[in-house]
Motif scaffolding. Structure first.
Motif, PDB file in Angstrom:
ATOM      1  N   LYS A 289      43.652  28.485  44.892  1.00 23.84           N
ATOM      2  CA  LYS A 289      44.739  29.582  44.990  1.00 23.84           C
ATOM      3  C   LYS A 289      44.368  30.901  44.302  1.00 23.84           C
ATOM      4  O   LYS A 289      43.201  30.713  43.501  1.00 23.84           O
ATOM      5  N   ALA A 290      44.945  31.916  44.456  1.00 24.70           N
ATOM      6  CA  ALA A 290      44.657  33.102  44.033  1.00 24.70           C
ATOM      7  C   ALA A 290      45.983  34.019  43.807  1.00 24.70           C
ATOM      8  O   ALA A 290      46.675  34.050  44.705  1.00 24.70           O
ATOM      9  N   SER A 291      46.015  34.370  42.521  1.00 24.03           N
ATOM     10  CA  SER A 291      47.023  35.435  42.263  1.00 24.03           C
ATOM     11  C   SER A 291      46.475  36.648  41.727  1.00 24.03           C
ATOM     12  O   SER A 291      45.975  36.548  40.401  1.00 24.03           O
ATOM     13  N   VAL A 292      46.542  37.830  42.464  1.00 20.83           N
ATOM     14  CA  VAL A 292      45.854  38.885  41.952  1.00 20.83           C
ATOM     15  C   VAL A 292      46.693  39.616  40.809  1.00 20.83           C
ATOM     16  O   VAL A 292      47.558  40.728  41.301  1.00 20.83           O
ATOM     17  N   LYS A 293      47.009  39.055  39.696  1.00 22.72           N
ATOM     18  CA  LYS A 293      47.796  39.629  38.703  1.00 22.72           C
ATOM     19  C   LYS A 293      47.040  40.670  37.979  1.00 22.72           C
ATOM     20  O   LYS A 293      47.802  41.312  37.035  1.00 22.72           O
ATOM     21  N   GLU A 294      45.840  41.017  38.113  1.00 22.47           N
ATOM     22  CA  GLU A 294      45.108  41.794  37.012  1.00 22.47           C
ATOM     23  C   GLU A 294      44.528  42.981  37.912  1.00 22.47           C
ATOM     24  O   GLU A 294      43.732  42.456  39.018  1.00 22.47           O
ATOM     25  N   ASP A 295      44.445  43.965  37.557  1.00 19.11           N
ATOM     26  CA  ASP A 295      43.486  45.072  38.124  1.00 19.11           C
ATOM     27  C   ASP A 295      42.045  44.468  38.058  1.00 19.11           C
ATOM     28  O   ASP A 295      41.551  44.381  36.862  1.00 19.11           O
ATOM     29  N   PRO A 296      41.318  44.324  39.199  1.00 18.92           N
ATOM     30  CA  PRO A 296      40.000  43.915  39.047  1.00 18.92           C
ATOM     31  C   PRO A 296      39.180  44.904  38.219  1.00 18.92           C
ATOM     32  O   PRO A 296      38.168  44.342  37.333  1.00 18.92           O
ATOM     33  N   TYR A 297      39.452  46.190  38.089  1.00 20.79           N
ATOM     34  CA  TYR A 297      38.634  46.989  37.292  1.00 20.79           C
ATOM     35  C   TYR A 297      38.603  46.752  35.905  1.00 20.79           C
ATOM     36  O   TYR A 297      38.088  47.077  34.986  1.00 20.79           O
ATOM     37  N   GLU A 298      39.617  46.101  35.460  1.00 19.56           N
ATOM     38  CA  GLU A 298      39.975  45.737  34.223  1.00 19.56           C
ATOM     39  C   GLU A 298      39.528  44.185  33.716  1.00 19.56           C
ATOM     40  O   GLU A 298      39.349  43.641  32.431  1.00 19.56           O
ATOM     41  N   ILE A 299      38.953  43.467  34.849  1.00 21.40           N
ATOM     42  CA  ILE A 299      38.387  42.260  34.449  1.00 21.40           C
ATOM     43  C   ILE A 299      36.898  42.044  34.218  1.00 21.40           C
ATOM     44  O   ILE A 299      36.162  42.664  34.985  1.00 21.40           O
ATOM     45  N   SER A 300      36.700  41.400  32.945  1.00 22.36           N
ATOM     46  CA  SER A 300      35.058  41.690  32.591  1.00 22.36           C
ATOM     47  C   SER A 300      34.223  40.557  33.105  1.00 22.36           C
ATOM     48  O   SER A 300      33.239  40.679  33.399  1.00 22.36           O
ATOM     49  N   ASP A 301      35.068  39.418  33.215  1.00 20.53           N
ATOM     50  CA  ASP A 301      34.185  38.176  33.888  1.00 20.53           C
ATOM     51  C   ASP A 301      34.195  38.253  35.450  1.00 20.53           C
ATOM     52  O   ASP A 301      35.162  38.171  35.829  1.00 20.53           O
TER      53      ASP A 301
END
Ligand SMILES: [Zn+2]
Ligand SMILES: [Zn+2]
Ligand SMILES: [Zn+2]
Length: 379
Positions: A289-301
């Motif tokens: 599943k995928a739930s895009v709950k975070e802005d990808p530019y804020e994801i470090s991993d």
């Protein structure tokens, strides 16, 4: 891309809108705040922000040509916005067809610049800083002259403007056996060469770059010649994102870089639409599943980004197939390519890099690729 609404009436906007179709307010994109602002005319070609008369702007000079909706603060003495100031040569507008081409080119280029702003990457104007910086040459083939090759050379990004014609671009795609060819893809690829020079060449990540992508000191011209003559090894997909990435480590980097930008931008859009993918397969089996709950530019991993990308791209490919379209993302990402993408993510996010960026000047490595296998290969 962020999801913008009119700051006057809340109507949804596309990034390219220069007027709100609901309330008819003028709309401009402010690159400083990365926001779209509803405007009211305040005389002398100036506009003030709706509800805040003290904040005044004027449109970028290219607004007059319908190729830009970005705005500049009243007190800045720039003629062009952050995206347009990078132009060095624009198409000859006395040719009517070029007006249409230029509009398409600018839509793609403005989206590129938006991503670079989001990644906080340096974007100097080459005209001001000759030893570094970017400029764009949008050129046409001359009847008697040499063919214009789309490519990059020390910050100069050249685009053959016929690539804005869908028929030409599709023909090139077919001739070169590609799966994806867009103006935005061209820009994302070519700017990748620029950032290789700025962030990798003569920098500490060079060693890891060579481990992952190979040794870029291999003769570039010969490598490209070999690529066009010999074609592909059958298992290229295990290590590369695209056939062209196999040509030379520089091309592998630029191809992978462009995919990195594709993914970040698309996931950002998915985030702003709160897109969730929860597959219900006929077998009843549990699938990713995928739930895009975070802005990808804020994801470090980066692994977290991949875990969103795979279900999302599979779902959108399936939607496209339902409409009889080609796949939205016609690529397979192997574990080796994930490593390369993660390295790019790490390089872009590196805080030390931000400091070093200010004190380096890139060498003059050329990386010009040909649009067709018969055109001249330059280095
Ligand atoms: Zn509105
Ligand atoms: Zn502009
Ligand atoms: Zn390239």
């Amino acid at each position: 891309m962020k999801l913008y609404t009119c700051s006057n009436c809340n109507n949804l906007l596309y990034f390219e809108n220069s007027v709100c179709l609901n309330c008819n307010h003028a709309i401009g994109f402010d690159a400083e705040s990365l926001s779209m602002i509803a405007l009211v005319p305040s005389g002398d070609n100036l506009f003030s922000e709706t509800g805040n008369a003290s904040r005044r702007f004027r449109y970028c000079s290219n607004f007059a040509f319908g190729t830009c909706n970005w705005i500049i603060p009243e007190n800045a003495d720039a003629e062009f916005c952050k995206a347009c100031e990078l132009n060095h040569t624009i198409p000859d507008l006395s040719i009517e067809q070029n007006q249409v081409r230029w509009k398409k080119i600018e839509i793609a280029k403005h989206r590129l610049v938006f991503s670079l702003l989001r990644l906080q990457l340096p974007m100097d104007v080459k005209v001001e800083k000759e030893d570094r910086g970017i400029w764009f040459d949008f050129l046409a083939d001359e009847p008697e002259g040499e063919r214009v090759t789309t490519g990059h050379d020390s910050g100069i990004i050249t685009l053959n403007i016929e690539e804005a014609d869908d028929d030409v671009r599709m023909r090139n795609l077919m001739n070169l056996g590609e799966r994806y060819r867009t103006l935005l893809g061209h820009f994302r690829h070519e700017i990748g060469h620029y950032y290789w020079e700025l962030l990798i060449n003569n920098q500490s990540p060079l060693e890891k770059f060579r481990e992952l992508f190979g040794d870029e000191r291999a003769d570039y011209g010969k490598a490209l010649e070999k690529y066009y003559q010999q074609g592909l090894s059958f298992n290229w997909m295990n290590e590369y994102i695209s056939p062209y990435a196999t040509a030379h480590p520089w091309e592998d980097w630029a191809e992978t870089w462009s995919h990195y930008l594709h993914m970040m931008d698309t996931l950002e859009t998915a985030y702003y639409f709160s897109i969730r993918v929860r597959p219900r397969p006929a077998s009843g089996e549990e699938l990713s599943k995928a739930s895009v709950k975070e802005d990808p530019y804020e994801i470090s991993d980066f692994n977290q980004i991949m875990q969103l990308w795979l279900p999302l791209s599979f779902a959108v490919n399936s939607l496209n197939r339902s409409m009889g379209h080609q796949d939205f993302y016609p690529f397979v990402i192997s574990p080796k390519v994930v490593e390369k993408l993660a390295f790019i993510h790490e390089v872009v996010r590196s805080k030390e890099m931000a400091i070093r960026r200010r004190s380096i000047s890139p060498g003059s490595v050329a990386a010009i690729e040909s649009l067709n296998p018969n055109s001249k290969i330059s280095q």
